[in-house]
Design a protein around this motif. Structure first.
Motif, PDB file in Angstrom:
ATOM      1  N   THR A 285      55.726 -56.154  81.273  1.00 57.04           N
ATOM      2  CA  THR A 285      55.575 -57.601  81.441  1.00 57.04           C
ATOM      3  C   THR A 285      54.102 -57.959  81.572  1.00 57.04           C
ATOM      4  O   THR A 285      53.302 -57.181  82.106  1.00 57.04           O
ATOM      5  N   THR A 287      51.700 -61.053  83.040  1.00 56.32           N
ATOM      6  CA  THR A 287      51.637 -62.267  83.854  1.00 56.32           C
ATOM      7  C   THR A 287      50.227 -62.831  83.801  1.00 56.32           C
ATOM      8  O   THR A 287      49.249 -62.100  84.010  1.00 56.32           O
ATOM      9  N   ASN A 288      50.119 -64.121  83.531  1.00 50.50           N
ATOM     10  CA  ASN A 288      48.815 -64.788  83.475  1.00 50.50           C
ATOM     11  C   ASN A 288      48.363 -65.124  84.897  1.00 50.50           C
ATOM     12  O   ASN A 288      48.916 -66.001  85.550  1.00 50.50           O
ATOM     13  N   LEU A 315      50.167 -68.000  77.104  1.00 52.90           N
ATOM     14  CA  LEU A 315      50.794 -68.055  78.417  1.00 52.90           C
ATOM     15  C   LEU A 315      50.117 -69.114  79.275  1.00 52.90           C
ATOM     16  O   LEU A 315      48.895 -69.073  79.469  1.00 52.90           O
ATOM     17  N   PRO A 316      50.881 -70.074  79.807  1.00 59.52           N
ATOM     18  CA  PRO A 316      50.305 -70.987  80.802  1.00 59.52           C
ATOM     19  C   PRO A 316      49.962 -70.213  82.068  1.00 59.52           C
ATOM     20  O   PRO A 316      50.440 -69.095  82.284  1.00 59.52           O
ATOM     21  N   SER A 317      49.143 -70.787  82.905  1.00 58.30           N
ATOM     22  CA  SER A 317      48.765 -70.139  84.161  1.00 58.30           C
ATOM     23  C   SER A 317      50.001 -69.829  85.000  1.00 58.30           C
ATOM     24  O   SER A 317      50.876 -70.673  85.195  1.00 58.30           O
ATOM     25  N   SER A 319      52.566 -67.878  84.305  1.00 56.52           N
ATOM     26  CA  SER A 319      53.782 -67.531  83.581  1.00 56.52           C
ATOM     27  C   SER A 319      53.801 -66.059  83.189  1.00 56.52           C
ATOM     28  O   SER A 319      52.771 -65.381  83.178  1.00 56.52           O
ATOM     29  N   THR A 320      55.006 -65.567  82.865  1.00 60.42           N
ATOM     30  CA  THR A 320      55.206 -64.148  82.566  1.00 60.42           C
ATOM     31  C   THR A 320      55.905 -63.991  81.221  1.00 60.42           C
ATOM     32  O   THR A 320      56.779 -64.784  80.860  1.00 60.42           O
ATOM     33  N   GLN A 321      55.526 -62.946  80.489  1.00 55.76           N
ATOM     34  CA  GLN A 321      56.133 -62.628  79.192  1.00 55.76           C
ATOM     35  C   GLN A 321      56.518 -61.150  79.179  1.00 55.76           C
ATOM     36  O   GLN A 321      55.730 -60.282  79.550  1.00 55.76           O
ATOM     37  N   THR A 351      48.095 -74.420  75.579  1.00 57.49           N
ATOM     38  CA  THR A 351      49.005 -73.471  74.937  1.00 57.49           C
ATOM     39  C   THR A 351      49.540 -73.964  73.604  1.00 57.49           C
ATOM     40  O   THR A 351      50.081 -73.178  72.837  1.00 57.49           O
TER      41      THR A 351
END
Length: 458
Positions: A285, A287-288, A315-317, A319-321, A351
């Motif tokens: 993952t 995360t920003n 990724l916005p501040s 957020s996680t991908q 974004t």
């Protein structure tokens, strides 16, 4: 295991013994290097953690930098006509995100320029890139298209190699030789002999057909068949700009996130692959952790071996991908284990950028805040013990029968190869013995006729 503190202590002890004159006192900026743990660790890694070799290398490069006046080389002390012609310049990045140091070989003709001035140009670019890239590795890219024997300067190549070998520790990612003419093949065999084994492994011979395996098309110049229409134009270095904004992270052991880094990766250093749903896959993952939105890209040393989803995104501040990586069918796992992944991130204003706007941000990333993270691969012991190949839907379950079949085929081939060799030997011996018999028979015949003729004359 030697540490940066050990190396620093060895250097300080040697300083107390005195510096030879020439060259005299070391430059203050170089002395600062000896206090930088990151730089000292580069040296230790460069010499496989041998403290004695590291100490000698640090001392020798200090002496060299003072002797050549490396810190005083700038736009005002070099030949600007050499600098602006574009024989050497940085542009684009390889698949690992390393900046390309391009050498346009056809623009150099041996003996036509002052070689000492050429050396200063090389030092200028290497020092500038080292500052701008914060010590991150670069790829030496020899563009050999259109070259002839007159462009082949072994002295220049030896000098370039010596820079990375002796004075710029852990600074070389790859040596790319692009479109090498066949007439220069023998010369590059000599170049290979000059390199240590590790450096030879870094050499990659590329043509337009396979350049994409080393340099992504969007990073390659249009003259190489890529999408970057850049034409070299010298831009002076802005030394007043804040050099510390670029941060490079090598995902070493320790905390999964450090202050100032854009991303937090989980896991932060190793991607653990599992045999799931009849395929080998792993995930991590992102995360920003930055206050701004970020764009990320994921590169691998062997893109043909893996399917990465997603391989890029925004990724916005906060957020996680989740990133899923699947091993493609048909590759030996023992070769896959050597591969690495690189996660690159860059700040963006929002974004919802268009693809073109996003591409422009990455294209002009030099001077922007960039973070990078490197990840290794770990595979199940059961899969590795089989020395398996990732196949299709059944994956490793079909490994044993395929391996046995391949082993039988290999054995049959070896038996056949040995039989053919024996047959050739027997044929040769038969022909040889036949030839001897014919010669002996002919000699007996001549001797008999000679004796008979002599008797008749008597």
């Amino acid at each position: 295991m030697a540490t940066p503190a050990d190396l620093r202590s060895a250097f300080e002890n040697r300083l107390k013994e005195g510096i030879p004159n020439p060259p005299g006192e070391f430059h203050p900026l170089d002395l600062e290097r000896a206090k930088d743990d990151k730089y000292l660790k580069r040296i230790l890694t460069h010499v496989d953690n041998d403290l004695k070799q590291a100490s000698d290398m640090l001392w020798d490069l200090m002496v060299w930098r003072k002797t050549v006046g490396a810190n005083d080389i700038n736009e005002s002390t070099v030949r600007m006509d050499y600098l602006k012609e574009g024989t050497f310049f940085p542009r684009g990045r390889d698949v690992d995100g390393s900046l390309l140091m391009i050498v346009k070989a056809k623009m150099h003709v041996k003996g036509q320029k002052d070689f000492e001035e050429i050396k200063k140009i090389i030092i200028y670019w290497l020092d500038r890139i080292e500052r701008e890239e914060n010590g991150k590795c670069v790829t030496l890219f020899f563009d050999m298209e259109g070259c002839g024997l007159g462009n082949m300067d072994m002295e220049l190549i030896k000098y370039l190699i010596s820079m990375f070998k002796l004075y710029y520790p852990l600074f070389l990612n790859y040596i790319v030789i692009y479109q090498m003419p066949w007439v220069l093949s023998a010369a590059f065999k000599v170049v290979k002999s000059l390199l240590p084994a590790k450096a030879v492994e870094k050499m990659k011979f590329c043509s337009k057909d396979n350049l994409k395996d080393v340099v992504p098309p969007e990073q390659a110049l249009t003259c190489w068949g890529g999408k970057d229409s850049y034409k070299f134009e010298f831009v002076p270095e802005n030394r007043s700009a804040e050099q510390s904004t670029k941060k490079v992270t090598f995902a070493e052991q320790g905390d999964s996130h450090s202050p100032g880094e854009m991303l937090r990766l989980n896991p932060h250093d190793i991607i653990v692959f599992k045999n799931d749903n009849d395929e080998l896959s792993g995930q991590f993952t992102i995360t920003n952790m930055d206050e701004n939105a970020v764009s990320f890209k994921i590169r691998t040393t062997s893109p043909e071996k893996f399917r990465v989803r997603p391989s890029s995104g925004t990724l916005p501040s906060g957020s996680t991908q989740t990133v899923l990586i699947v091993v493609q069918p048909g590759f030996q796992l023992r070769t896959v284990t050597k591969d690495r992944f690189l996660v690159m991130s860059i700040q963006i204003p929002k974004t919802d950028l268009t693809p073109k706007e996003l591409a422009d941000f990455w294209q002009n990333s030099i001077g922007s805040k960039v973070d990078e993270y490197r990840l290794k691969c770990q595979f199940p012991e059961k899969a590795l013990s089989r020395n398996g190949t990732v196949l299709d839907g059944k994956g490793l379950e079909k490994q044993d029968s395929v391996t046995n079949a391949l082993n039988n085929l290999q054995s049959n081939y070896e038996f056949l190869h040995r039989d053919v060799k024996r047959l050739k030997i027997f044929q040769f011996l038969t022909l040889f013995m036949t030839a001897i018999a014919v010669v002996l028979g002919y000699l007996v015949y001549l001797n008999t006729n000679a004796n008979g003729g002599y008797c008749e004359r008597m």
